[in-house]
Design a protein around this motif. Structure first.
Motif, short mmCIF file in Angstrom:
data_model
loop_
_atom_site.label_atom_id
_atom_site.label_comp_id
_atom_site.label_asym_id
_atom_site.label_seq_id
_atom_site.Cartn_x
_atom_site.Cartn_y
_atom_site.Cartn_z
N GLY A 1 -1.06 14.67 -7.27
CA GLY A 1 -0.58 15.83 -6.52
C GLY A 1 -0.37 15.54 -5.04
O GLY A 1 -0.60 14.42 -4.57
N GLU A 2 0.05 16.55 -4.30
CA GLU A 2 0.43 16.36 -2.90
C GLU A 2 -0.77 16.16 -1.97
O GLU A 2 -0.61 15.72 -0.84
CB GLU A 2 1.26 17.54 -2.40
N THR A 3 -1.98 16.48 -2.44
CA THR A 3 -3.17 16.24 -1.63
C THR A 3 -4.24 15.57 -2.51
O THR A 3 -4.62 16.10 -3.54
CB THR A 3 -3.74 17.56 -1.06
N TYR A 4 -4.70 14.40 -2.08
CA TYR A 4 -5.70 13.67 -2.85
C TYR A 4 -6.52 12.80 -1.90
O TYR A 4 -6.18 12.63 -0.73
CB TYR A 4 -5.04 12.81 -3.94
N GLY A 5 -7.62 12.24 -2.42
CA GLY A 5 -8.48 11.42 -1.60
C GLY A 5 -8.78 10.08 -2.26
O GLY A 5 -8.80 9.98 -3.48
N PHE A 6 -8.98 9.07 -1.42
CA PHE A 6 -9.39 7.76 -1.92
C PHE A 6 -10.22 7.06 -0.85
O PHE A 6 -10.32 7.53 0.29
CB PHE A 6 -8.18 6.91 -2.34
N PHE A 7 -10.82 5.93 -1.23
CA PHE A 7 -11.73 5.21 -0.33
C PHE A 7 -11.11 3.89 0.12
O PHE A 7 -10.74 3.05 -0.70
CB PHE A 7 -13.06 4.92 -1.04
N GLU A 8 -11.00 3.73 1.45
CA GLU A 8 -10.66 2.43 2.03
C GLU A 8 -11.98 1.79 2.46
O GLU A 8 -12.41 1.96 3.60
CB GLU A 8 -9.73 2.60 3.22
N GLY A 9 -12.62 1.11 1.55
CA GLY A 9 -13.97 0.65 1.82
C GLY A 9 -14.88 1.86 1.91
O GLY A 9 -15.00 2.64 0.98
N GLY A 10 -15.54 2.02 3.06
CA GLY A 10 -16.39 3.19 3.26
C GLY A 10 -15.66 4.35 3.90
O GLY A 10 -16.22 5.44 4.04
N ASN A 11 -14.41 4.13 4.32
CA ASN A 11 -13.63 5.21 4.94
C ASN A 11 -13.13 6.18 3.89
O ASN A 11 -12.44 5.79 2.95
CB ASN A 11 -12.43 4.63 5.72
N LYS A 12 -13.44 7.44 4.09
CA LYS A 12 -12.95 8.49 3.19
C LYS A 12 -11.58 8.93 3.71
O LYS A 12 -11.47 9.46 4.81
CB LYS A 12 -13.92 9.66 3.15
N THR A 13 -10.55 8.73 2.91
CA THR A 13 -9.17 8.98 3.35
C THR A 13 -8.54 10.08 2.51
O THR A 13 -8.53 10.00 1.28
CB THR A 13 -8.33 7.69 3.23
N VAL A 14 -8.02 11.09 3.18
CA VAL A 14 -7.30 12.17 2.51
C VAL A 14 -5.82 12.02 2.83
O VAL A 14 -5.42 11.89 3.99
CB VAL A 14 -7.80 13.55 2.97
N PRO B 1 0.81 -1.23 0.00
CA PRO B 1 0.00 0.00 0.00
C PRO B 1 0.84 1.27 0.00
O PRO B 1 0.41 2.29 -0.56
CB PRO B 1 -0.82 -0.13 1.30
N ALA B 2 2.02 1.22 0.60
CA ALA B 2 2.86 2.42 0.63
C ALA B 2 3.26 2.85 -0.78
O ALA B 2 3.33 4.06 -1.09
CB ALA B 2 4.11 2.18 1.49
N LEU B 3 3.52 1.88 -1.66
CA LEU B 3 3.88 2.20 -3.04
C LEU B 3 2.70 2.84 -3.78
O LEU B 3 2.90 3.72 -4.61
CB LEU B 3 4.34 0.94 -3.78
N ARG B 4 1.46 2.38 -3.45
CA ARG B 4 0.29 3.00 -4.09
C ARG B 4 0.21 4.47 -3.72
O ARG B 4 -0.13 5.31 -4.55
CB ARG B 4 -1.00 2.29 -3.63
N LEU B 5 0.50 4.80 -2.45
CA LEU B 5 0.42 6.19 -2.02
C LEU B 5 1.42 7.05 -2.78
O LEU B 5 1.11 8.19 -3.17
CB LEU B 5 0.68 6.29 -0.51
N VAL B 6 2.61 6.52 -3.00
CA VAL B 6 3.63 7.27 -3.75
C VAL B 6 3.20 7.44 -5.21
O VAL B 6 3.32 8.53 -5.78
CB VAL B 6 4.99 6.54 -3.66
N GLU B 7 2.69 6.37 -5.79
CA GLU B 7 2.24 6.44 -7.19
C GLU B 7 1.11 7.45 -7.34
O GLU B 7 1.10 8.26 -8.29
CB GLU B 7 1.76 5.06 -7.65
N TRP B 8 0.15 7.41 -6.43
CA TRP B 8 -0.99 8.33 -6.52
C TRP B 8 -0.56 9.77 -6.27
O TRP B 8 -1.13 10.69 -6.86
CB TRP B 8 -2.07 7.90 -5.53
N GLU B 9 0.42 9.99 -5.43
CA GLU B 9 0.89 11.36 -5.20
C GLU B 9 1.52 11.93 -6.48
O GLU B 9 1.31 13.10 -6.83
CB GLU B 9 1.91 11.40 -4.06
N LYS B 10 2.28 11.09 -7.17
CA LYS B 10 2.89 11.55 -8.42
C LYS B 10 1.83 11.87 -9.46
O LYS B 10 2.01 12.78 -10.28
CB LYS B 10 3.84 10.48 -8.96
N LYS B 11 0.73 11.12 -9.42
CA LYS B 11 -0.31 11.28 -10.45
C LYS B 11 -1.31 12.38 -10.10
O LYS B 11 -1.74 13.13 -10.98
CB LYS B 11 -1.04 9.95 -10.63
#
Length: 267
Positions: A68-81, A56-66
């Motif tokens: 930007g420095e602030t983004y959101g995603f869903f861990e199931g129903g948890n809204k994660t920024v 999962p740590a690699l996904r966070l790095v990949e998503w930051e590159k794609k």
């Protein structure tokens, strides 16, 4: 036959309403203009791609590159920024810390972090977390850590002895570091008197490896269900408790720890 046919429209309506609720939830970040990966499922969000290859740590790095420095995603129903913006981090950790003292809840564990008696410090929040942190704090004072130093150094010497025997061959050091960590914890926190490093793989470490590296959440029907319905914990927690009683194997790791501690308890 007629009563059954009469239930079909009701079932269809309920199904559409439930799907719409989860679809509407999946649009949370999009409606607010927050970038991020599109959920692969309206129920489990981005969990499948987030846990891909157990990195999962690699996904966070990949998503930051794609995104930007602030983004959101869903861990199931948890809204994660996720953010690496220094100004936002300054607000969270300093200026407005009173609003951000709680830990992120585990999307699979359907328990009340404020009232459930089994919630530990890593899942607690608010005043309960503060109380548990205050109790545990003195354990990690400078004087206590200094008193642990000889024990830690003894375990490290045992590790170095193992490394000296492998100087002429390639090997994976990660399992040895895991065993070192377990040996130090057993000796400093759980009362084991002497190191067993190098005397064969600890049976406990195999259990702990499985415990801390579980299969992806989306691989299981029940784990997917609880992750998808985390906002309904006041209801689903009763089902969660019932399943724990019916599936005691979930406590296998804790039983292994207690079995390992038994000689120390009775000594």
């Amino acid at each position: 036959m007629l009563p059954v046919l009469a239930l079909l429209p009701l079932s269809l309506f309920v199904s559409v309403a439930v799907y719409y609720y989860f679809w509407n939830r999946s649009q949370y970040f999009k409606r607010r203009g927050i970038p991020g990966p599109s959920p692969s499922s309206v129920f489990t969000g981005n969990l499948k791609e987030f846990q891909r290859d157990n990195t999962p740590a690699l996904r966070l790095v990949e998503w930051e590159k794609k995104y930007g420095e602030t983004y959101g995603f869903f861990e199931g129903g948890n809204k994660t920024v996720v953010t690496s913006n220094l100004d936002i981090l300054q607000d969270i950790f300093v200026r407005k810390f009173e609003n951000f003292y709680a830990h992120k809840t585990n999307p699979v564990v359907a328990t009340d972090p404020d009232k459930d008696p089994r919630v530990h410090m890593f899942n607690a929040r608010g005043l309960r977390w503060k109380r548990l942190r205050t109790i545990a704090g003195p354990t990690f004072s400078a004087s206590k850590l200094k008193a642990m130093e000889p024990t830690i150094q003894d375990s490290i010497r045992a590790l170095m002895h193992q490394l000296e025997q492998k100087v002429d061959e390639p090997f994976d050091i990660y399992p040895l570091l895991q065993e070192l960590t377990l040996d130090v914890i057993e000796r400093t926190a759980l009362g084991k008197k002497e190191t067993q490093f190098g005397q064969g793989t600890s049976p406990l470490i195999q259990v702990l490896r499985k415990f801390f590296n579980p299969p992806p959440i989306t691989d299981g029907v029940l784990s997917s269900f609880f992750a998808s319905t985390c906002e309904f914990v006041p209801i689903t927690r009763f089902l969660f408790k019932a399943l724990l009683l019916l599936r005691p194997s979930q406590f296998k790791a804790f039983k292994a720890i207690l079995d390992r501690l038994e000689p120390t308890i009775h000594s």
